[in-house]
Design an enzyme around this catalytic site. Structure first.
Site, PDB file in Angstrom:
ATOM      1  N   ASP A 271       8.941  18.869  19.738  1.00 20.83           N
ATOM      2  CA  ASP A 271       9.269  18.729  18.328  1.00 20.83           C
ATOM      3  C   ASP A 271       8.593  19.851  17.548  1.00 20.83           C
ATOM      4  O   ASP A 271       7.375  19.970  17.561  1.00 20.83           O
ATOM      5  CB  ASP A 271       8.773  17.371  17.819  1.00 20.83           C
ATOM      6  CG  ASP A 271       9.195  17.148  16.384  1.00 20.83           C
ATOM      7  OD1 ASP A 271      10.417  16.987  16.168  1.00 20.83           O
ATOM      8  OD2 ASP A 271       8.338  17.184  15.488  1.00 20.83           O
TER       9      ASP A 271
ATOM     10  N   TYR B 210       5.541  24.524  10.671  1.00 26.32           N
ATOM     11  CA  TYR B 210       4.338  24.340  11.500  1.00 26.32           C
ATOM     12  C   TYR B 210       3.722  25.709  11.850  1.00 26.32           C
ATOM     13  O   TYR B 210       2.638  25.777  12.411  1.00 26.32           O
ATOM     14  CB  TYR B 210       4.653  23.560  12.791  1.00 26.32           C
ATOM     15  CG  TYR B 210       5.205  22.164  12.571  1.00 26.32           C
ATOM     16  CD1 TYR B 210       5.161  21.550  11.314  1.00 26.32           C
ATOM     17  CD2 TYR B 210       5.768  21.445  13.616  1.00 26.32           C
ATOM     18  CE1 TYR B 210       5.677  20.274  11.121  1.00 26.32           C
ATOM     19  CE2 TYR B 210       6.278  20.165  13.424  1.00 26.32           C
ATOM     20  CZ  TYR B 210       6.234  19.591  12.173  1.00 26.32           C
ATOM     21  OH  TYR B 210       6.746  18.330  11.989  1.00 26.32           O
TER      22      TYR B 210
ATOM     23  N   TYR C 166       5.829  25.651  -0.843  1.00 24.10           N
ATOM     24  CA  TYR C 166       5.444  24.494  -1.666  1.00 24.10           C
ATOM     25  C   TYR C 166       5.392  24.958  -3.126  1.00 24.10           C
ATOM     26  O   TYR C 166       4.312  25.056  -3.710  1.00 24.10           O
ATOM     27  CB  TYR C 166       4.084  23.954  -1.221  1.00 24.10           C
ATOM     28  CG  TYR C 166       4.075  23.402   0.191  1.00 24.10           C
ATOM     29  CD1 TYR C 166       4.298  22.042   0.438  1.00 24.10           C
ATOM     30  CD2 TYR C 166       3.865  24.232   1.289  1.00 24.10           C
ATOM     31  CE1 TYR C 166       4.307  21.540   1.734  1.00 24.10           C
ATOM     32  CE2 TYR C 166       3.876  23.741   2.590  1.00 24.10           C
ATOM     33  CZ  TYR C 166       4.099  22.392   2.805  1.00 24.10           C
ATOM     34  OH  TYR C 166       4.112  21.901   4.082  1.00 24.10           O
TER      35      TYR C 166
ATOM     36  N   SER D  96       4.117  10.587  14.417  1.00 28.02           N
ATOM     37  CA  SER D  96       2.763  10.016  14.314  1.00 28.02           C
ATOM     38  C   SER D  96       2.660   8.735  15.150  1.00 28.02           C
ATOM     39  O   SER D  96       2.110   7.729  14.673  1.00 28.02           O
ATOM     40  CB  SER D  96       2.397   9.750  12.849  1.00 28.02           C
ATOM     41  OG  SER D  96       2.550  10.922  12.070  1.00 28.02           O
TER      42      SER D  96
ATOM     43  N   TRP E 298      -3.375  15.136   4.186  1.00 32.28           N
ATOM     44  CA  TRP E 298      -1.993  14.630   4.148  1.00 32.28           C
ATOM     45  C   TRP E 298      -1.836  13.217   4.715  1.00 32.28           C
ATOM     46  O   TRP E 298      -0.742  12.684   4.769  1.00 32.28           O
ATOM     47  CB  TRP E 298      -1.030  15.601   4.848  1.00 32.28           C
ATOM     48  CG  TRP E 298      -1.354  15.894   6.289  1.00 32.28           C
ATOM     49  CD1 TRP E 298      -2.308  16.753   6.747  1.00 32.28           C
ATOM     50  CD2 TRP E 298      -0.743  15.317   7.470  1.00 32.28           C
ATOM     51  NE1 TRP E 298      -2.324  16.756   8.129  1.00 32.28           N
ATOM     52  CE2 TRP E 298      -1.376  15.898   8.596  1.00 32.28           C
ATOM     53  CE3 TRP E 298       0.279  14.384   7.671  1.00 32.28           C
ATOM     54  CZ2 TRP E 298      -1.025  15.564   9.908  1.00 32.28           C
ATOM     55  CZ3 TRP E 298       0.631  14.064   8.983  1.00 32.28           C
ATOM     56  CH2 TRP E 298      -0.018  14.650  10.075  1.00 32.28           C
TER      57      TRP E 298
ATOM     58  N   ASN F 232      -5.228  18.823  23.418  1.00 32.87           N
ATOM     59  CA  ASN F 232      -6.245  18.616  24.448  1.00 32.87           C
ATOM     60  C   ASN F 232      -5.561  18.357  25.801  1.00 32.87           C
ATOM     61  O   ASN F 232      -4.795  17.400  25.931  1.00 32.87           O
ATOM     62  CB  ASN F 232      -7.107  17.416  24.017  1.00 32.87           C
ATOM     63  CG  ASN F 232      -8.089  17.000  25.082  1.00 32.87           C
ATOM     64  OD1 ASN F 232      -7.707  16.438  26.100  1.00 32.87           O
ATOM     65  ND2 ASN F 232      -9.354  17.284  24.847  1.00 32.87           N
TER      66      ASN F 232
HETATM   67  N1  LIG Z   1       9.246  14.776  10.365  1.00 29.75           N
HETATM   68  C1  LIG Z   1       8.077  14.671   9.766  1.00 29.75           C
HETATM   69  O1  LIG Z   1       8.001  14.575   8.532  1.00 29.75           O
HETATM   70  C2  LIG Z   1       6.817  14.617  10.588  1.00 29.75           C
HETATM   71  C3  LIG Z   1       5.620  14.194   9.997  1.00 29.75           C
HETATM   72  C4  LIG Z   1       4.480  14.110  10.792  1.00 29.75           C
HETATM   73  C5  LIG Z   1       4.536  14.452  12.135  1.00 29.75           C
HETATM   74  N2  LIG Z   1       5.702  14.876  12.683  1.00 29.75           N
HETATM   75  C6  LIG Z   1       5.801  15.240  14.129  1.00 29.75           C
HETATM   76  O2  LIG Z   1       5.176  14.234  14.914  1.00 29.75           O
HETATM   77  C7  LIG Z   1       4.182  14.813  15.758  1.00 29.75           C
HETATM   78  C8  LIG Z   1       3.053  13.834  15.989  1.00 29.75           C
HETATM   79  O3  LIG Z   1       2.566  13.319  14.785  1.00 29.75           O
HETATM   80  P1  LIG Z   1       1.069  13.462  14.270  1.00 29.75           P
HETATM   81  O4  LIG Z   1       0.487  14.748  14.723  1.00 29.75           O
HETATM   82  O5  LIG Z   1       1.087  13.146  12.831  1.00 29.75           O
HETATM   83  O6  LIG Z   1       0.300  12.263  14.930  1.00 29.75           O
HETATM   84  P2  LIG Z   1       0.009  11.609  16.338  1.00 29.75           P
HETATM   85  O7  LIG Z   1       0.728  12.260  17.442  1.00 29.75           O
HETATM   86  O8  LIG Z   1       0.180  10.162  16.105  1.00 29.75           O
HETATM   87  O9  LIG Z   1      -1.555  11.848  16.478  1.00 29.75           O
HETATM   88  C9  LIG Z   1      -2.117  13.100  16.709  1.00 29.75           C
HETATM   89  C10 LIG Z   1      -3.635  12.937  16.725  1.00 29.75           C
HETATM   90  O10 LIG Z   1      -4.024  12.059  17.780  1.00 29.75           O
HETATM   91  C11 LIG Z   1      -4.929  12.737  18.654  1.00 29.75           C
HETATM   92  N3  LIG Z   1      -4.581  12.285  20.018  1.00 29.75           N
HETATM   93  C12 LIG Z   1      -3.551  12.695  20.783  1.00 29.75           C
HETATM   94  N4  LIG Z   1      -3.511  12.024  21.940  1.00 29.75           N
HETATM   95  C13 LIG Z   1      -4.554  11.153  21.916  1.00 29.75           C
HETATM   96  C14 LIG Z   1      -5.042  10.189  22.822  1.00 29.75           C
HETATM   97  N5  LIG Z   1      -4.449   9.971  23.988  1.00 29.75           N
HETATM   98  N6  LIG Z   1      -6.149   9.490  22.463  1.00 29.75           N
HETATM   99  C15 LIG Z   1      -6.761   9.708  21.292  1.00 29.75           C
HETATM  100  N7  LIG Z   1      -6.331  10.596  20.383  1.00 29.75           N
HETATM  101  C16 LIG Z   1      -5.235  11.329  20.685  1.00 29.75           C
HETATM  102  C17 LIG Z   1      -4.696  14.219  18.419  1.00 29.75           C
HETATM  103  O11 LIG Z   1      -5.877  14.964  18.647  1.00 29.75           O
HETATM  104  P3  LIG Z   1      -5.985  16.081  19.831  1.00 29.75           P
HETATM  105  O12 LIG Z   1      -4.972  17.134  19.518  1.00 29.75           O
HETATM  106  O13 LIG Z   1      -7.379  16.552  19.701  1.00 29.75           O
HETATM  107  O14 LIG Z   1      -5.713  15.355  21.110  1.00 29.75           O
HETATM  108  C18 LIG Z   1      -4.345  14.251  16.928  1.00 29.75           C
HETATM  109  O15 LIG Z   1      -5.523  14.230  16.147  1.00 29.75           O
HETATM  110  C19 LIG Z   1       3.784  16.097  15.028  1.00 29.75           C
HETATM  111  O16 LIG Z   1       3.214  17.038  15.901  1.00 29.75           O
HETATM  112  C20 LIG Z   1       5.109  16.545  14.458  1.00 29.75           C
HETATM  113  O17 LIG Z   1       5.844  17.224  15.473  1.00 29.75           O
HETATM  114  C21 LIG Z   1       6.840  14.946  11.937  1.00 29.75           C
END
Ligand SMILES: NC(=O)c1ccc[n+]([C@@H]2O[C@H](COP(=O)([O-])OP(=O)(O)OC[C@H]3O[C@@H](n4cnc5c(N)ncnc54)[C@H](OP(=O)(O)O)[C@@H]3O)[C@@H](O)[C@H]2O)c1
Length: 280
Positions: A20, A25, A99, A187, A197, A243
């Site tokens: 994604d 980004y 923005y 997320s 954010w 990581n």
């Molecule tokens: N369309 C939209 O508006 C929108 C909005 C937000 C996000 N997104 C997409 O969704 C993706 C994921 O969302 P997100 O980054 O908000 O949140 P997420 O994937 O729910 O969480 C990411 C966080 O969790 C940590 N993490 C990852 N694996 C882990 C594990 N097994 N145990 C503990 N912690 C862990 C990561 O740290 P480390 O990197 O240190 O592991 C990072 O701080 C984004 O990369 C983006 O592509 C899209």
């Protein structure tokens, strides 16, 4: 810099195929490089990868859609994206500022017709620049607006929205199921809790006692339980990690199943509170 290149390569080696991304980004050049390096290594073929790109808010006017996608393809150095989605159902003033704000610090919005933007996406699909087209952060009303558009050629294949055990999206999920629209849950681990954010007043998902207790039973982490929960209810998950160990951990979710009772217990954790409020 460089961390995204490494993370994507590790992810592809671990078995991930859906990546994604988005222009905003600012790492599409690294993602593209990682994919191309893995293709060159013979590890994967281009058709094995499912890359999702996103149309940013400043690029909603229909005449900007194709050039914006072409810019993304140039940065990625790929010929097509597998999925191209409208990132948010609202437009900012077009221009160099991603923005745009006025002298009082208020966002400068822009009147565009989402249906016209959608037609421009349809043209990108017809031109072969995007295999499929979809949306993100759309509510039911906004989805219906596209689906009821006179002369609709392609309906959105997917809607990417926040989705995890504290924000389970039961109504939107049901609506999308009825209309054959895949929910892609962003997320899925409860975000990075970056205060710039993220609404950090909601407690951290991965500390949840129920997720941890169920994890113990299967020798899995709360993160793996949260991901498995969504996958098992037909929601695509796109966890983010830089990581290596956690990247691999987040993929180890296909060797166990949650029981119906556990699925219900996790569903009951829903707080109906977003981490990503998108206040803009
Ligand atoms: N369309 C939209 O508006 C929108 C909005 C937000 C996000 N997104 C997409 O969704 C993706 C994921 O969302 P997100 O980054 O908000 O949140 P997420 O994937 O729910 O969480 C990411 C966080 O969790 C940590 N993490 C990852 N694996 C882990 C594990 N097994 N145990 C503990 N912690 C862990 C990561 O740290 P480390 O990197 O240190 O592991 C990072 O701080 C984004 O990369 C983006 O592509 C899209």
């Amino acid at each position: 810099k460089g961390s995204c290149l490494e993370a994507v390569k590790i992810a592809i080696d671990a078995g991930y195929r859906h990546i994604d991304g988005a222009f905003v980004y600012f790492n599409e050049h690294e993602v593209g490089q990682a994919i191309r390096e893995k293709i060159a290594e013979g590890k994967i073929k281009r058709e094995d990868i499912f890359y999702c790109g996103k149309l940013w808010n400043t690029c909603h006017p229909p005449e900007l859609v194709r050039p914006t996608l072409e810019k993304t393809l140039k940065i990625l150095q790929l010929d097509y994206v597998d999925l191209y989605i409208i990132e948010l159902p609202m437009a900012f003033k077009p221009g160099d500022a991603l923005y745009p704000k006025d002298e009082n610090g208020k966002f400068i919005y822009h009147e565009t017709d989402l249906c016209a933007t959608w037609e421009a996406l349809e043209a990108c699909k017809d031109a072969g620049l995007a295999k499929s087209i979809g949306v993100s952060n759309f509510n039911r009303r906004q989805l219906e607006m596209i689906m009821n558009k006179p002369g609709l050629k392609y309906k959105p294949v997917s809607n990417q929205v926040e989705c995890h055990p504290y924000f389970t999206q039961p109504k939107l999920l049901e609506f999308c199921r009825q209309h054959d629209i895949v929910i892609v849950g962003y997320s899925p681990l409860g975000t990075s809790r970056d205060e710039s954010w993220v609404n950090v007043s909601s407690p951290p998902l991965l500390k949840d006692p129920v997720l941890n207790a169920i994890g113990k039973k299967y020798n899995k982490t709360a993160a793996q339980i949260a991901l498995r929960f969504n996958v098992q209810r037909g929601v695509v998950v796109i966890p983010k990690s830089f990581n290596p160990q956690r990247i691999r951990e987040n993929f180890q979710i296909f060797d166990f199943s949650l029981t119906e009772k556990e699925m219900k217990e996790i569903e009951a954790l829903n707080k109906n509170v977003r981490y990503v409020e998108l206040l803009m």
